[in-house]
Design a protein around this motif. Structure first.
Motif, PDB file in Angstrom:
ATOM      1  N   LEU A 730       0.890  -1.060  -0.088  1.00 43.93           N
ATOM      2  CA  LEU A 730       0.031   0.045   0.094  1.00 43.93           C
ATOM      3  C   LEU A 730       0.838   1.164   0.011  1.00 43.93           C
ATOM      4  N   ARG A 731       0.171   2.298  -0.433  1.00 45.84           N
ATOM      5  CA  ARG A 731       0.751   3.825  -0.327  1.00 45.84           C
ATOM      6  C   ARG A 731       1.188   3.986   1.202  1.00 45.84           C
ATOM      7  N   ASP A 732       2.254   4.998   1.266  1.00 44.53           N
ATOM      8  CA  ASP A 732       2.864   5.177   2.492  1.00 44.53           C
ATOM      9  C   ASP A 732       1.662   6.024   3.199  1.00 44.53           C
ATOM     10  N   ASP A 733       0.884   6.862   2.635  1.00 42.10           N
ATOM     11  CA  ASP A 733      -0.285   7.591   3.252  1.00 42.10           C
ATOM     12  C   ASP A 733      -1.456   6.533   4.021  1.00 42.10           C
ATOM     13  N   VAL A 734      -1.453   5.500   3.176  1.00 47.17           N
ATOM     14  CA  VAL A 734      -2.462   4.611   3.757  1.00 47.17           C
ATOM     15  C   VAL A 734      -1.680   3.851   4.982  1.00 47.17           C
ATOM     16  N   VAL A 735      -0.638   3.429   4.789  1.00 47.36           N
ATOM     17  CA  VAL A 735       0.050   2.687   5.738  1.00 47.36           C
ATOM     18  C   VAL A 735       0.442   3.675   7.031  1.00 47.36           C
ATOM     19  N   GLU A 736       0.817   5.002   6.974  1.00 47.51           N
ATOM     20  CA  GLU A 736       0.759   5.861   8.117  1.00 47.51           C
ATOM     21  C   GLU A 736      -0.529   6.082   8.825  1.00 47.51           C
ATOM     22  N   ALA A 737      -1.752   6.030   7.995  1.00 44.87           N
ATOM     23  CA  ALA A 737      -3.158   6.183   8.721  1.00 44.87           C
ATOM     24  C   ALA A 737      -3.496   5.019   9.340  1.00 44.87           C
ATOM     25  N   CYS A 738      -2.976   3.778   9.091  1.00 46.76           N
ATOM     26  CA  CYS A 738      -3.549   2.553   9.815  1.00 46.76           C
ATOM     27  C   CYS A 738      -2.524   2.417  11.006  1.00 46.76           C
ATOM     28  N   ALA A 739      -1.289   2.762  10.786  1.00 45.22           N
ATOM     29  CA  ALA A 739      -0.219   2.961  11.925  1.00 45.22           C
ATOM     30  C   ALA A 739      -0.818   3.733  13.030  1.00 45.22           C
ATOM     31  N   ALA A 740      -1.248   5.000  12.768  1.00 45.50           N
ATOM     32  CA  ALA A 740      -1.944   5.818  13.644  1.00 45.50           C
ATOM     33  C   ALA A 740      -3.385   5.663  14.327  1.00 45.50           C
ATOM     34  N   GLY A 741      -4.011   4.438  13.684  1.00 45.94           N
ATOM     35  CA  GLY A 741      -5.410   4.020  14.255  1.00 45.94           C
ATOM     36  C   GLY A 741      -6.410   4.903  13.494  1.00 45.94           C
ATOM     37  N   ARG A 742      -6.184   5.581  12.375  1.00 42.32           N
ATOM     38  CA  ARG A 742      -7.168   6.273  11.652  1.00 42.32           C
ATOM     39  C   ARG A 742      -7.832   5.776  10.433  1.00 42.32           C
ATOM     40  N   PHE A 743      -7.259   4.461  10.316  1.00 43.58           N
ATOM     41  CA  PHE A 743      -8.003   3.701   9.149  1.00 43.58           C
ATOM     42  C   PHE A 743      -7.485   2.025   9.489  1.00 43.58           C
ATOM     43  N   ALA A 744      -8.084   1.278   8.839  1.00 38.91           N
ATOM     44  CA  ALA A 744      -7.743  -0.260   9.147  1.00 38.91           C
ATOM     45  C   ALA A 744      -8.045  -1.130   7.953  1.00 38.91           C
ATOM     46  N   VAL A 745      -7.126  -2.186   7.873  1.00 40.21           N
ATOM     47  CA  VAL A 745      -7.435  -3.076   6.810  1.00 40.21           C
ATOM     48  C   VAL A 745      -7.359  -4.389   7.652  1.00 40.21           C
ATOM     49  N   TYR A 746      -8.429  -5.402   7.337  1.00 37.32           N
ATOM     50  CA  TYR A 746      -8.829  -6.511   7.878  1.00 37.32           C
ATOM     51  C   TYR A 746      -8.504  -7.594   6.804  1.00 37.32           C
ATOM     52  N   GLY A 747      -7.881  -8.629   7.292  1.00 40.28           N
ATOM     53  CA  GLY A 747      -7.918  -9.778   6.470  1.00 40.28           C
ATOM     54  C   GLY A 747      -9.051 -10.934   6.863  1.00 40.28           C
ATOM     55  N   ILE A 748      -9.969 -11.217   6.036  1.00 42.41           N
ATOM     56  CA  ILE A 748     -10.986 -12.085   6.501  1.00 42.41           C
ATOM     57  C   ILE A 748     -10.856 -13.182   5.647  1.00 42.41           C
ATOM     58  N   ALA A 749     -10.949 -14.343   6.514  1.00 45.71           N
ATOM     59  CA  ALA A 749     -11.162 -15.732   6.000  1.00 45.71           C
ATOM     60  C   ALA A 749     -12.451 -16.261   5.704  1.00 45.71           C
ATOM     61  N   THR A 750     -13.587 -16.056   6.422  1.00 44.24           N
ATOM     62  CA  THR A 750     -14.698 -16.619   6.253  1.00 44.24           C
ATOM     63  C   THR A 750     -15.790 -15.561   6.235  1.00 44.24           C
ATOM     64  N   ILE A 751     -16.788 -15.682   5.658  1.00 42.18           N
ATOM     65  CA  ILE A 751     -18.128 -14.937   5.741  1.00 42.18           C
ATOM     66  C   ILE A 751     -18.527 -14.332   7.316  1.00 42.18           C
ATOM     67  N   ASP A 752     -18.335 -15.336   8.036  1.00 44.17           N
ATOM     68  CA  ASP A 752     -18.703 -15.306   9.483  1.00 44.17           C
ATOM     69  C   ASP A 752     -17.878 -14.373  10.219  1.00 44.17           C
ATOM     70  N   GLU A 753     -16.541 -14.214   9.611  1.00 44.60           N
ATOM     71  CA  GLU A 753     -15.834 -13.225  10.242  1.00 44.60           C
ATOM     72  C   GLU A 753     -16.172 -11.767  10.017  1.00 44.60           C
ATOM     73  N   GLY A 754     -16.221 -11.828   8.466  1.00 49.39           N
ATOM     74  CA  GLY A 754     -16.558 -10.315   8.013  1.00 49.39           C
ATOM     75  C   GLY A 754     -17.913 -10.153   8.469  1.00 49.39           C
ATOM     76  N   LEU A 755     -18.967 -10.929   8.622  1.00 50.03           N
ATOM     77  CA  LEU A 755     -20.280 -10.505   9.102  1.00 50.03           C
ATOM     78  C   LEU A 755     -20.204  -9.914  10.361  1.00 50.03           C
ATOM     79  N   ALA A 756     -19.437 -10.726  11.250  1.00 53.15           N
ATOM     80  CA  ALA A 756     -19.461 -10.242  12.621  1.00 53.15           C
ATOM     81  C   ALA A 756     -18.795  -8.823  12.801  1.00 53.15           C
ATOM     82  N   LEU A 757     -17.837  -8.587  11.989  1.00 54.60           N
ATOM     83  CA  LEU A 757     -17.162  -7.315  11.819  1.00 54.60           C
ATOM     84  C   LEU A 757     -18.190  -6.303  11.293  1.00 54.60           C
TER      85      LEU A 757
END
Length: 804
Positions: A730-757
């Motif tokens: 990812l771009r540096d600005d996206v990574v920096e925002a995620c590191a600062a807790g202002r944005f997030a990226v989630y790795g989802i393995a199943t529909i149930d994980e995503g649905l809960a989120l």
């Protein structure tokens, strides 16, 4: 009900894989050694080695890669290295065919001997131009020529004198008139006029008539002998000319023969030249009355041009086999052409106007062709296959094939063909040709499939740094600092679409280096710095981002409806990728679902209106399989659902939105709202497993840009398949925002994980009886489907009762 674990945001180190700078131990790339551009291409290199070494017919190569343009330099370098060790092929010349001039003779000569033969023949012709006129001006020739003329004259004079004396004895005069000879009686030395002749006695007139008739027969016999005497004179003069020419030509031909005593074909041609010179000595000698004629000249050419040599191709004996790349493979550029010269309203030609094609120049070596260019030229693909099948180069003309004009043309001898043809093209083009052209596999039996990327393992980054240095040096660019090389490596991983890979599209890397060098020179820097590479990347994106910016503008102005906060039932932010030329960007799209009792059909509105492609339709049908497998039990699902990409006015294809569609469908069934501050990408199978998709980086950045423009809240993010996490760069600005807790990226393995989120509620797992926990999303879905089933059965019962 036991609380279910919630998927946590990915840490910054999993969002991008930075270059290990400790492995790049150099001050600038000027310290790094060059490397073969075939780095990482062991499979393709072995295929090329096999194809170039095997001599059986049909084992030509088709080289494929994602970007064929970047293959040229690597393949050419490999072939040139192999060609140096190969023997040089023969020189080829075309010679005039004195017996049938429209069929020029092709002659093979040892490598490098063609120019010497051509120059020797030119020198011979120049010598002949000087020697032959002198021979015909010599005293011996002139005296013998005069003797022949005098003998002819004396023969005529003797015959006429005898006839004249006989006529005078009979008182008859032989008179020459403008129309020939005539006989008339004479008396007292004067010709008798007609009125005087009529006054003579009949007996005298009859006698004179008999005498004149007898003399006329003798005169006629003499006149009939004149052409024979003339023919004999011409034959004597021709014989004299031949004898003179043989003397003058003989030693010159012998001098030319001495340089080619080891070449029987050349000696045979020189004999033919000598015979033609003697037969047509008038081409060089001053025209003599009754002398040898100049018949058989080439149309519109100087008389001496018939003896020239058309040097078609030549090779130096020590330079190895040729490697030829034809960028414009038209029919004439491939198999050669016969040029014509306009003269007096007609197009004429001769053997000197035969021009070589790429097959001639590459004969005995390697010919590189762009497959798409070959297929785009009329008749070229067919002519190439015909040449390979016949094993010879036969010059063909598109004009002749189409019969557009009628011109004087030639039929040159075909030249034996021994060449390795290397076609460069896209993989899809190779597969299409293999599928639709039955001759393709006959002629291109070797596939060299270039890898698109290099595994990013230990040592590969240092190897790639040498590749960057090599490309930069070949383009004459400034050397790179280690930081700049590291940024190029990270960009190479991004271009590969995988953090564990580095792209081998050398052309794209080279373009980046050229642009970075431009910015470095603008700052008067002596090296390319990381900031220069960064600016080059930014400028590349900026030039191509107009459409992306207009799409973002339509969302920010709420023309295209996308929510980035709050929650809604049956509504989710899906992510798609737009690919415009060399630029890709992600855009969010609202996906909605509506449900009601029905016969178990999930309606894909995109498919119904023929805007959905087959892959998208497949993804929607998978949703039905998921619902049936999880909630049907022993009874069919009584559901009518509709899914749609809102404000989608073009075609939709691919299954990367199928997980988002399933979230929207389950939300509509459970009547549970989904978070709108999250966006979703990923395909799903019938078991509810989320599967990898393409363009994950662009999709994340596309939603991030919209959220960032509206203001990051700290709750926004993107759900991507867990299998795609390894691809993230990812771009540096996206990574920096995620590191600062202002944005997030989630790795989802199943529909149930995503649905809960997405819902913030437990999804619920089925127990041994197939029941879901109270209050869980799955329980709400199951209860709603049961209600739909009861409603449907009640409706069917009323229909049956009314019918009775």
């Amino acid at each position: 009900m036991t609380a279910e674990p919630v998927v946590q945001p990915l840490p910054p180190e999993r969002l991008i894989r930075h270059c290990d700078m400790s492995a790049l131990r150099f001050a600038t790339t000027a310290e790094l050694d060059d490397i073969d551009l075939m780095v990482g291409q062991e499979r393709a290199g072995a295929a090329i080695a096999f194809g170039t070494e095997v001599s059986a017919p049909g084992f030509n190569l088709f080289v494929v890669g994602a970007t064929p343009d970047s293959l040229d330099e690597a393949v050419t370098g490999l072939l040139e290295a192999r060609a140096k060790a190969a023997p040089a092929p023969s020189d080829w010349v075309y010679l005039n065919n004195f017996a049938t001039p429209h069929r020029p003779i092709a002659l093979a000569l040892p490598p490098g001997r063609g120019p010497a033969f051509r120059d020797a023949m030119r020198e011979l012709v120049q010598d002949l131009k000087a020697a032959l006129p002198k021979a015909f001006e010599a005293d011996d020739f002139q005296s013998r020529h005069a003797a022949i003329e005098q003998a002819f004259k004396e023969t005529q004079e003797t015959a006429f004198k005898a006839l004249q004396e006989e006529a005078n004895a009979a008182n008859v005069a032989v008179i020459r008139t403008p129309f020939g000879f005539t006989l008339a009686p004479i008396k007292d030395g004067e010709v008798v006029r007609p009125e005087q002749f009529n006054e003579l006695p009949e007996e005298e007139k009859a006698h004179l008539r008999e005498v004149i008739q007898a003399l006329e027969k003798k005169l006629e016999a003499v006149l009939r002998s004149v052409p024979a005497w003339e023919k004999e004179r011409r034959a004597d003069l021709r014989k004299l000319g031949r004898e003179t020419a043989e003397v003058a030509v003989g030693h010159l031909i012998e001098e030319t023969r001495a340089g080619f005593a080891d070449l029987p074909e050349v000696l045979a041609h020189l004999e033919a030249v000598q015979a033609d010179l003697v037969e047509n000595v008038g081409l060089f000698a001053p025209q003599q009355d009754g002398g040898p004629g100049a018949d058989g000249d080439l149309a519109g050419a100087a008389p001496t041009d018939r003896y020239e040599v058309n040097l078609l191709v030549t090779q130096s004996a020590g330079q190895g086999a040729p490697v030829v790349q034809e960028l414009h493979p038209s029919l004439g550029n491939l198999v050669g052409r016969i040029e014509h010269i306009p003269r007096q309203g007609a197009l004429i030609t001769d053997f000197r106007l035969i021009k070589p094609g790429a097959l001639h120049r590459a004969n005995g070596g390697y010919l590189l062709l762009d497959a798409r260019a070959v297929l785009g030229e009329p008749f070229t693909w067919t002519a190439l296959k015909r040449a390979l099948r016949a094993g010879e180069i036969r010059i063909e003309s598109a004009v002749d094939l189409l019969s557009l004009t009628s011109t004087i043309s030639l039929e040159p001898d075909p030249i034996p063909l021994a060449v390795k043809v290397v076609l460069l093209g896209e993989r899809m083009l190779y597969y299409l040709l293999a599928a639709v052209d039955p001759d393709f596999r006959e002629h291109f039996k070797v596939l060299a499939d270039f890898d698109d990327s290099l595994d990013r393992v230990e040592g590969s980054e240092a190897l790639y740094a040498r590749l960057v240095a090599t490309v930069g040096r070949r383009k004459g660019l400034l050397p790179l600092e280690p930081g700049a090389v590291g940024r190029v490596l990270e960009r190479a991983a991004r271009l590969a679409g995988d953090a564990a890979k580095l792209t081998l599209a050398v052309e794209e890397v080279g373009d980046l280096l050229v642009e970075a060098a431009y910015w470095a020179k603008r700052d008067e820097a002596l090296t390319i710095r990381a900031a220069d590479v960064e600016r080059a990347i930014a400028e590349q994106v900026r030039r191509a981002s107009r459409i992306r910016d207009r799409v973002a503008e339509s969302i920010l102005r709420e023309i295209a409806l996308i929510d980035t906060d709050g929650a809604a039932v049956g509504q989710v932010n899906g992510l798609s990728v737009m690919d415009l030329g060399d630029f890709m960007f992600g855009r969010p799209t609202r996906i909605t679902a509506r449900v009601s009792p029905g016969a178990g059909k999930v309606v894909d509105i995109e498919r119904e209106v023929e805007l959905g492609g087959p892959l998208h339709s497949k993804g929607v049908l998978i949703l039905s399989g998921f619902l049936s497998g999880r909630f049907a039990g022993d009874a069919p699902v009584s559901l009518l659902a509709s899914l749609v990409f809102e404000q989608s006015y073009g075609g939709v294809d691919g299954d990367s939105a199928s997980s988002a569609e399933l979230y929207a469908l389950l939300s509509a069934l459970a009547e549970v709202p989904l978070r709108q501050d999250l966006a979703v990408t990923g395909s799903v199978n019938q078991h509810g497993q989320v599967q990898a998709i393409g363009g994950a980086n662009e999709k994340i950045e596309g939603f991030f840009d919209i959220c960032n423009a509206r203001g990051l809240t700290g709750s926004q993010g993107v759900l991507v398949p867990a299998a795609n996490v390894q691809h993230l760069m990812l771009r540096d600005d996206v990574v920096e925002a995620c590191a600062a807790g202002r944005f997030a990226v989630y790795g989802i393995a199943t529909i149930d994980e995503g649905l809960a989120l997405m819902t913030g509620r437990p999804v619920g797992a089925a127990d041994a009886d197939g029941s879901f926990p109270e209050g869980s999303v799955n329980r709400l879905v199951a209860d709603r489907l049961k209600a739909f089933g009861r409603a449907r059965r009640a409706m069917e019962g009323r229909s049956e009762g009314g019918g009775a």
